[in-house]
Enzyme design. Structure first.
Site, PDB file in Angstrom:
ATOM      1  N   GLU A  30       0.869  -1.185   0.000  1.00 50.09           N
ATOM      2  CA  GLU A  30       0.000   0.000   0.000  1.00 50.09           C
ATOM      3  C   GLU A  30       0.904   1.232   0.000  1.00 50.09           C
ATOM      4  OE1 GLU A  30      -3.388   1.018  -0.066  1.00 50.09           O
ATOM      5  OE2 GLU A  30      -2.336   2.937  -0.026  1.00 50.09           O
ATOM      6  N   CYS A  64     -12.496   4.240   1.665  1.00 48.80           N
ATOM      7  CA  CYS A  64     -13.615   4.155   2.616  1.00 48.80           C
ATOM      8  C   CYS A  64     -13.222   4.687   3.977  1.00 48.80           C
ATOM      9  CB  CYS A  64     -14.104   2.709   2.720  1.00 48.80           C
ATOM     10  SG  CYS A  64     -15.302   2.485   4.045  1.00 48.80           S
ATOM     11  N   CYS A 109     -16.255   6.941   3.079  1.00 46.98           N
ATOM     12  CA  CYS A 109     -17.435   6.618   3.895  1.00 46.98           C
ATOM     13  C   CYS A 109     -17.309   7.010   5.361  1.00 46.98           C
ATOM     14  CB  CYS A 109     -17.713   5.115   3.843  1.00 46.98           C
ATOM     15  SG  CYS A 109     -17.424   4.359   2.249  1.00 46.98           S
ATOM     16  N   LYS A 136     -16.746  10.821   6.056  1.00 44.92           N
ATOM     17  CA  LYS A 136     -17.979  11.439   5.544  1.00 44.92           C
ATOM     18  C   LYS A 136     -19.127  11.254   6.534  1.00 44.92           C
ATOM     19  CE  LYS A 136     -20.929   9.205   3.703  1.00 44.92           C
ATOM     20  NZ  LYS A 136     -20.993   8.666   2.365  1.00 44.92           N
ATOM     21  N   TYR A 169      -6.499  -1.575  10.707  1.00 44.97           N
ATOM     22  CA  TYR A 169      -6.281  -2.261   9.428  1.00 44.97           C
ATOM     23  C   TYR A 169      -4.887  -2.869   9.359  1.00 44.97           C
ATOM     24  CZ  TYR A 169     -10.658  -1.451   7.115  1.00 44.97           C
ATOM     25  OH  TYR A 169     -11.975  -1.533   6.765  1.00 44.97           O
ATOM     26  N   ALA A 191       3.455  -0.477  -5.673  1.00 47.80           N
ATOM     27  CA  ALA A 191       3.877  -1.702  -6.366  1.00 47.80           C
ATOM     28  C   ALA A 191       3.315  -1.693  -7.772  1.00 47.80           C
ATOM     29  CB  ALA A 191       3.373  -2.923  -5.610  1.00 47.80           C
ATOM     30  N   TYR A 212     -23.671  10.993  -5.750  1.00 43.87           N
ATOM     31  CA  TYR A 212     -23.616  10.719  -4.309  1.00 43.87           C
ATOM     32  C   TYR A 212     -22.785  11.790  -3.589  1.00 43.87           C
ATOM     33  CZ  TYR A 212     -24.651   5.548  -4.478  1.00 43.87           C
ATOM     34  OH  TYR A 212     -25.189   4.295  -4.597  1.00 43.87           O
ATOM     35  N   ILE A 213     -21.559  11.993  -4.068  1.00 44.68           N
ATOM     36  CA  ILE A 213     -20.609  12.801  -3.299  1.00 44.68           C
ATOM     37  C   ILE A 213     -21.037  14.267  -3.284  1.00 44.68           C
ATOM     38  CG2 ILE A 213     -18.200  13.578  -3.193  1.00 44.68           C
ATOM     39  CD1 ILE A 213     -17.355  10.818  -4.189  1.00 44.68           C
ATOM     40  N   GLU A 227     -24.168  14.585  -0.989  1.00 45.29           N
ATOM     41  CA  GLU A 227     -23.871  14.366   0.430  1.00 45.29           C
ATOM     42  C   GLU A 227     -23.114  15.558   1.021  1.00 45.29           C
ATOM     43  OE1 GLU A 227     -23.742   9.481   0.627  1.00 45.29           O
ATOM     44  OE2 GLU A 227     -21.838  10.544   0.562  1.00 45.29           O
ATOM     45  N   GLY A 281     -17.281  12.702 -10.340  1.00 46.78           N
ATOM     46  CA  GLY A 281     -17.002  11.306 -10.668  1.00 46.78           C
ATOM     47  C   GLY A 281     -15.594  10.883 -10.279  1.00 46.78           C
ATOM     48  N   ASP A 283     -13.172  -0.772  -6.790  1.00 45.37           N
ATOM     49  CA  ASP A 283     -13.397   0.359  -7.691  1.00 45.37           C
ATOM     50  C   ASP A 283     -12.493   0.339  -8.920  1.00 45.37           C
ATOM     51  OD1 ASP A 283     -15.122   1.124  -5.705  1.00 45.37           O
ATOM     52  OD2 ASP A 283     -14.280   3.119  -5.410  1.00 45.37           O
ATOM     53  N   HIS A 327     -45.525   0.328  15.177  1.00 43.84           N
ATOM     54  CA  HIS A 327     -46.188   1.617  15.313  1.00 43.84           C
ATOM     55  C   HIS A 327     -45.754   2.338  16.573  1.00 43.84           C
ATOM     56  CE1 HIS A 327     -49.359   4.512  14.600  1.00 43.84           C
ATOM     57  NE2 HIS A 327     -49.720   4.390  15.865  1.00 43.84           N
ATOM     58  N   GLU A 340     -43.397   1.941   8.924  1.00 46.75           N
ATOM     59  CA  GLU A 340     -44.602   1.095   8.959  1.00 46.75           C
ATOM     60  C   GLU A 340     -45.432   1.308   7.682  1.00 46.75           C
ATOM     61  OE1 GLU A 340     -47.821   2.096  11.765  1.00 46.75           O
ATOM     62  OE2 GLU A 340     -46.668   3.887  12.275  1.00 46.75           O
TER      63      GLU A 340
HETATM   64  P1  NDP Z   1     -21.035   9.898  -9.629  1.00 50.64           P
HETATM   65  O1  NDP Z   1     -20.582   9.221 -10.840  1.00 50.64           O
HETATM   66  O2  NDP Z   1     -22.077   9.294  -8.770  1.00 50.64           O
HETATM   67  O3  NDP Z   1     -21.524  11.369  -9.983  1.00 50.64           O
HETATM   68  C1  NDP Z   1     -20.742  12.234 -10.747  1.00 50.64           C
HETATM   69  C2  NDP Z   1     -21.552  13.486 -10.984  1.00 50.64           C
HETATM   70  O4  NDP Z   1     -20.761  14.448 -11.643  1.00 50.64           O
HETATM   71  C3  NDP Z   1     -22.764  13.229 -11.859  1.00 50.64           C
HETATM   72  O5  NDP Z   1     -23.814  14.043 -11.384  1.00 50.64           O
HETATM   73  C4  NDP Z   1     -22.273  13.679 -13.230  1.00 50.64           C
HETATM   74  O6  NDP Z   1     -23.302  14.157 -14.057  1.00 50.64           O
HETATM   75  C5  NDP Z   1     -21.377  14.826 -12.859  1.00 50.64           C
HETATM   76  N1  NDP Z   1     -20.335  15.077 -13.837  1.00 50.64           N
HETATM   77  C6  NDP Z   1     -19.501  14.188 -14.410  1.00 50.64           C
HETATM   78  N2  NDP Z   1     -18.644  14.815 -15.259  1.00 50.64           N
HETATM   79  C7  NDP Z   1     -18.960  16.121 -15.207  1.00 50.64           C
HETATM   80  C8  NDP Z   1     -18.454  17.276 -15.862  1.00 50.64           C
HETATM   81  N3  NDP Z   1     -17.457  17.204 -16.728  1.00 50.64           N
HETATM   82  N4  NDP Z   1     -19.017  18.473 -15.584  1.00 50.64           N
HETATM   83  C9  NDP Z   1     -20.036  18.547 -14.703  1.00 50.64           C
HETATM   84  N5  NDP Z   1     -20.563  17.497 -14.056  1.00 50.64           N
HETATM   85  C10 NDP Z   1     -20.022  16.298 -14.303  1.00 50.64           C
HETATM   86  O7  NDP Z   1     -19.696  10.179  -8.831  1.00 50.64           O
HETATM   87  P2  NDP Z   1     -19.385  10.613  -7.358  1.00 50.64           P
HETATM   88  O8  NDP Z   1     -18.072  11.263  -7.482  1.00 50.64           O
HETATM   89  O9  NDP Z   1     -20.497  11.353  -6.711  1.00 50.64           O
HETATM   90  O10 NDP Z   1     -19.260   9.214  -6.608  1.00 50.64           O
HETATM   91  C11 NDP Z   1     -18.491   8.160  -7.150  1.00 50.64           C
HETATM   92  C12 NDP Z   1     -19.005   6.844  -6.693  1.00 50.64           C
HETATM   93  O11 NDP Z   1     -18.631   6.624  -5.349  1.00 50.64           O
HETATM   94  C13 NDP Z   1     -20.514   6.698  -6.685  1.00 50.64           C
HETATM   95  O12 NDP Z   1     -21.033   6.365  -7.931  1.00 50.64           O
HETATM   96  C14 NDP Z   1     -20.713   5.615  -5.697  1.00 50.64           C
HETATM   97  O13 NDP Z   1     -20.583   4.375  -6.331  1.00 50.64           O
HETATM   98  C15 NDP Z   1     -19.605   5.841  -4.703  1.00 50.64           C
HETATM   99  N6  NDP Z   1     -20.071   6.521  -3.500  1.00 50.64           N
HETATM  100  C16 NDP Z   1     -20.984   5.918  -2.687  1.00 50.64           C
HETATM  101  C17 NDP Z   1     -21.460   6.539  -1.558  1.00 50.64           C
HETATM  102  C18 NDP Z   1     -22.461   5.865  -0.702  1.00 50.64           C
HETATM  103  O14 NDP Z   1     -22.612   4.655  -0.780  1.00 50.64           O
HETATM  104  N7  NDP Z   1     -23.208   6.600   0.128  1.00 50.64           N
HETATM  105  C19 NDP Z   1     -20.990   7.866  -1.167  1.00 50.64           C
HETATM  106  C20 NDP Z   1     -20.043   8.417  -2.094  1.00 50.64           C
HETATM  107  C21 NDP Z   1     -19.619   7.764  -3.196  1.00 50.64           C
HETATM  108  P3  NDP Z   1     -24.224  13.174 -14.947  1.00 50.64           P
HETATM  109  O15 NDP Z   1     -25.246  12.606 -14.024  1.00 50.64           O
HETATM  110  O16 NDP Z   1     -24.825  14.102 -15.953  1.00 50.64           O
HETATM  111  O17 NDP Z   1     -23.321  12.172 -15.543  1.00 50.64           O
END
Ligand code: NDP
Length: 448
Positions: A34, A42, A47, A50, A98, A114, A177-178, A181, A261, A302, A434, A439
């Protein structure tokens, strides 16, 4: 041929550590490398910190509610430094846990980057080479920023836990998501939050009604959400950044965060040298057993860009060990994975959205939205939503969507029923607890 190890794992996140531990417990000789901190995204920058920030951010509203319930309490203000110190102490502790898991199970760990040299050889950053019968790549992913003028000044979710001070205002780009949140977290901590999402509604891919309610509630709580809007350029200005939006408007923000993303960590891993194929986003291409086209090399989590969630990476790691070390080929079941988005209110979801189910077959939809007792009493306008998407033919619940405080906890349990193939009538046969919000899941009588 004698190898140094039965298994060499690259990457000490949730998936890699689990696979290393379980393989070692079964008697395999295992090593893990690592380059950064043990625990991975995470534990160190995802996670866990967060969720602790979610908890921190909820006290402001809770304090106001407490007053409505007769308590004499006043929120003095949020001390970021105090919280941050405690947060990082906790992350240090978890990283230790860990490391301990590996050490206590006889896994040799190398604090080094690595890369693959060939299908059975790994080279560490100092040039040392180690051979292994099997190599598992679990290097995860990283946030990516779009290529636009000034983007280098913006932060990502990696940086948010290390900010010197909390900004007065922030622009968050993205609707996943990110982005959602952190918009809620920072709003709860008193930061003035603006969010740009380029599409028509945040949380693309989730149930339309559920994401509509999350979006309404986010706006209601004070987040300045702009749909159909993106960032065009940003430049440093006095005390922040001047941002130009795609609609031509300009505004100042003290901080800008991209949550646009994540990309798989496959650069400079020696994949090409070893003959391991990658896909369009750079993800490692694997089969249902997480095996790459090179028989001795596997990849999980991932870095494979399948379902990017911690518990899924862990499952993939366990299935890998079962397949490779226990002689029991085990594909990973990626169907009906419950998940939660820790917005405020949370969204918990499993199975098909109404839209996806309707494309698949005739359905009945059972849905209710209401003001829950606890916050309604406190005078808050917040609404929650409980929704079941049901196959008309089999009566099976194809999707369950909850928007409510605690939805993450609720969907874990509803997910068991849905995974077991429960029908709407199975839900109905279950007596309500209840008075609770959930419910409603067993009391909805008439489809809409
Ligand atoms: P996501 O892929 O979920 O979302 C990316 C967002 O950015 C989308 O709304 C996308 O729009 C937008 N986007 C992408 N490219 C551009 C751009 N060039 N300009 C403007 N907007 C853009 O990624 P996240 O980073 O939010 O999260 C990554 C992953 O991590 C998640 O998919 C999930 O699997 C995991 N995660 C899970 C969590 C949980 O379980 N609670 C919490 C956080 C992360 P569009 O929709 O139009 O593509």
């Amino acid at each position: 041929m004698a190898f140094d190890y039965d298994l060499f794992v690259i990457g000490g996140g949730s998936g890699g550590v689990r696979a290393a531990r379980v393989a070692a417990q079964g008697g395999a000789k295992v090593a893990l490398a690592e380059e950064d901190r043990y625990g991975g995204t995470c534990v160190i920058r995802g996670c866990v910190p967060k969720k602790l920030m979610v908890f921190a951010s909820e006290y402001h509203a809770a304090m106001a509610d407490a007053q409505s319930y007769g308590w004499t309490v006043h929120a003095g203000g949020f001390d970021w430094d105090a919280f941050k110190t405690k947060l990082h102490t906790e992350l240090d502790r978890l990283e230790g846990v860990y490391r301990g898991i590996l050490r206590n199970n006889g896994v040799e760990s190398f604090d080094a980057r690595a890369r693959l040299v060939d299908p059975h050889t790994v080279e560490l950053a100092d040039g040392t080479r180690k051979s292994a019968r099997h190599i598992l790549i679990a290097t995860g992913g990283r946030p990516v920023k779009p290529d636009l003028p000034g983007a280098e000044h913006a932060i990502t979710s990696n940086d948010i836990f290390h900010l010197e001070t909390l900004p007065k205002s922030i622009l968050i780009i993205g609707g996943g998501y990110i982005a959602c949140e952190f918009a809620c977290i920072l709003n709860g901590l008193g930061v003035q939050v603006t969010q740009f999402y380029r599409g028509a509604q945040i949380l693309r891919g989730f149930d339309g009604e559920a994401r509509g309610l999350v979006s309404d509630e986010m706006i209601q709580s004070g987040i300045d959400l702009h749909l159909g809007t993106n960032i065009e350029a940003m430049e440093p200005a006095e005390d922040g950044y001047r941002v130009t939006a795609t609609n031509g408007t300009e505004a100042m923000y003290q901080q800008v965060m991209f949550a646009t993303g994540r990309a798989p960590n496959t650069e400079d891993l020696g994949l090409e040298a070893a003959g391991v194929a990658t896909g369009r986003k750079g993800e490692i291409v694997v089969d249902e057993y997480s095996q790459t086209g090179v028989p001795s090399v596997y990849a999980i989590g991932d870095v494979t860009d399948r379902v990017n969630l911690t518990p899924v990476a862990i499952r993939e790691g366990m299935a890998f060990v079962e397949t490779v070390f226990n002689g029991n080929p085990t594909p990973v079941d990626h169907d009906l994975i419950p998940t939660a988005i820790f917005t405020q209110p949370e969204m918990g979801t499993v199975g098909l959205s109404e839209e996806a189910a309707r494309d698949q077959e005739p359905i009945d939809v059972y849905c209710t939205s209401f003001k829950p007792m606890q916050t309604a009493f406190a005078g808050r306008p917040d609404r929650v939503l409980m929704k079941l998407v049901v196959s008309r033919e089999t009566r099976k619940v194809l999707g369950c969507h909850i928007v409510a405080p605690g939805a993450g906890e609720m969907i874990q349990l509803a997910g068991i029923a849905v995974k077991m193939g429960a029908t709407k009538e199975d839900f109905d046969r279950t007596v309500a607890v209840h008075p609770t919000m959930s419910e409603e899941l067993v009391t909805m009588k008439t489809p809409i």
